[in-house]
Scaffold this motif. Sequence first.
Motif, PDB file in Angstrom:
ATOM      1  N   GLU A  19       0.802  -1.295   0.042  1.00 14.52           N
ATOM      2  CA  GLU A  19       0.026  -0.062  -0.004  1.00 14.52           C
ATOM      3  C   GLU A  19       0.829   1.200   0.060  1.00 14.52           C
ATOM      4  N   HIS A  20       2.058   1.347   0.881  1.00 12.70           N
ATOM      5  CA  HIS A  20       2.837   2.456   0.865  1.00 12.70           C
ATOM      6  C   HIS A  20       3.439   2.717  -0.542  1.00 12.70           C
ATOM      7  N   GLY A  21       3.788   1.674  -1.427  1.00 15.58           N
ATOM      8  CA  GLY A  21       4.556   1.868  -2.371  1.00 15.58           C
ATOM      9  C   GLY A  21       3.643   2.288  -3.727  1.00 15.58           C
ATOM     10  N   VAL A  22       2.223   1.812  -3.443  1.00 15.23           N
ATOM     11  CA  VAL A  22       1.215   2.471  -4.495  1.00 15.23           C
ATOM     12  C   VAL A  22       0.942   3.977  -4.051  1.00 15.23           C
ATOM     13  N   GLU A  23       0.818   4.062  -2.885  1.00 21.13           N
ATOM     14  CA  GLU A  23       0.655   5.781  -2.538  1.00 21.13           C
ATOM     15  C   GLU A  23       1.763   6.458  -3.016  1.00 21.13           C
ATOM     16  N   ALA A  25       3.934   5.682  -5.325  1.00 14.43           N
ATOM     17  CA  ALA A  25       3.972   5.659  -7.094  1.00 14.43           C
ATOM     18  C   ALA A  25       2.798   6.825  -7.613  1.00 14.43           C
ATOM     19  N   ARG A  26       1.624   7.050  -6.948  1.00 15.84           N
ATOM     20  CA  ARG A  26       0.422   7.736  -7.238  1.00 15.84           C
ATOM     21  C   ARG A  26       1.168   9.427  -6.957  1.00 15.84           C
ATOM     22  N   ALA A  27       1.651   9.488  -5.887  1.00 18.98           N
ATOM     23  CA  ALA A  27       2.224  10.764  -5.481  1.00 18.98           C
ATOM     24  C   ALA A  27       3.156  11.221  -6.318  1.00 18.98           C
ATOM     25  N   LEU A  28       3.895  10.553  -6.879  1.00 24.80           N
ATOM     26  CA  LEU A  28       5.211  10.887  -7.667  1.00 24.80           C
ATOM     27  C   LEU A  28       4.788  11.020  -9.204  1.00 24.80           C
ATOM     28  N   ARG A  39       6.891  15.700 -13.566  1.00 18.97           N
ATOM     29  CA  ARG A  39       8.214  15.846 -13.284  1.00 18.97           C
ATOM     30  C   ARG A  39       8.708  14.475 -13.346  1.00 18.97           C
ATOM     31  N   TYR A  40       8.141  13.489 -12.942  1.00 18.26           N
ATOM     32  CA  TYR A  40       8.735  11.871 -13.150  1.00 18.26           C
ATOM     33  C   TYR A  40       7.890  11.282 -14.416  1.00 18.26           C
ATOM     34  N   THR A  41       8.829  10.676 -15.216  1.00 15.16           N
ATOM     35  CA  THR A  41       8.191   9.633 -16.011  1.00 15.16           C
ATOM     36  C   THR A  41       7.856   8.257 -15.383  1.00 15.16           C
ATOM     37  N   VAL A  42       6.938   7.452 -15.992  1.00 12.87           N
ATOM     38  CA  VAL A  42       6.724   6.237 -15.404  1.00 12.87           C
ATOM     39  C   VAL A  42       7.813   5.438 -15.196  1.00 12.87           C
ATOM     40  N   TYR A  57       1.659   1.385 -14.117  1.00 17.57           N
ATOM     41  CA  TYR A  57       0.582   1.722 -15.023  1.00 17.57           C
ATOM     42  C   TYR A  57      -0.943   0.702 -14.378  1.00 17.57           C
ATOM     43  N   ARG A  58      -0.480  -0.434 -13.897  1.00 20.03           N
ATOM     44  CA  ARG A  58      -1.497  -1.346 -13.272  1.00 20.03           C
ATOM     45  C   ARG A  58      -2.278  -0.480 -11.929  1.00 20.03           C
ATOM     46  N   HIS A  59      -1.529  -0.156 -11.185  1.00 19.65           N
ATOM     47  CA  HIS A  59      -1.619   0.782 -10.033  1.00 19.65           C
ATOM     48  C   HIS A  59      -2.167   2.078 -10.219  1.00 19.65           C
ATOM     49  N   LEU A  60      -2.043   2.775 -11.327  1.00 13.89           N
ATOM     50  CA  LEU A  60      -2.299   4.023 -11.680  1.00 13.89           C
ATOM     51  C   LEU A  60      -3.574   4.178 -12.137  1.00 13.89           C
ATOM     52  N   ASP A  61      -4.055   2.846 -12.830  1.00 12.89           N
ATOM     53  CA  ASP A  61      -5.502   2.857 -13.375  1.00 12.89           C
ATOM     54  C   ASP A  61      -6.538   3.317 -12.354  1.00 12.89           C
TER      55      ASP A  61
END
Length: 68
Positions: A19-23, A25-28, A39-42, A57-61
């Motif tokens: 969960e922390h990693g997903v949060e 990734a979304r914040a970045l 500012r940051y590419t995927v 991408y799976r977690h940003l959908d």
Amino acid sequence: MASARARGRVGGRPPALDEHGVEMARALYEVKGEDGKRRYTVQQIADRLGVSRATIYRHLDPDKPVSA
């Protein structure tokens, strides 16, 4: 499978991001630079978190529920 579950085993591959990693990734992904673009590419986010671009991408959908 039933006997394995009864012993506390669930099977399958563990999730690449918690969960922390997903949060993170979304914040970045939402961070904007001075020019108004991201500012940051995927790929940069994936490299920082040690996962593939597909995982990011799976977690940003927004249409898919987060299972991690």
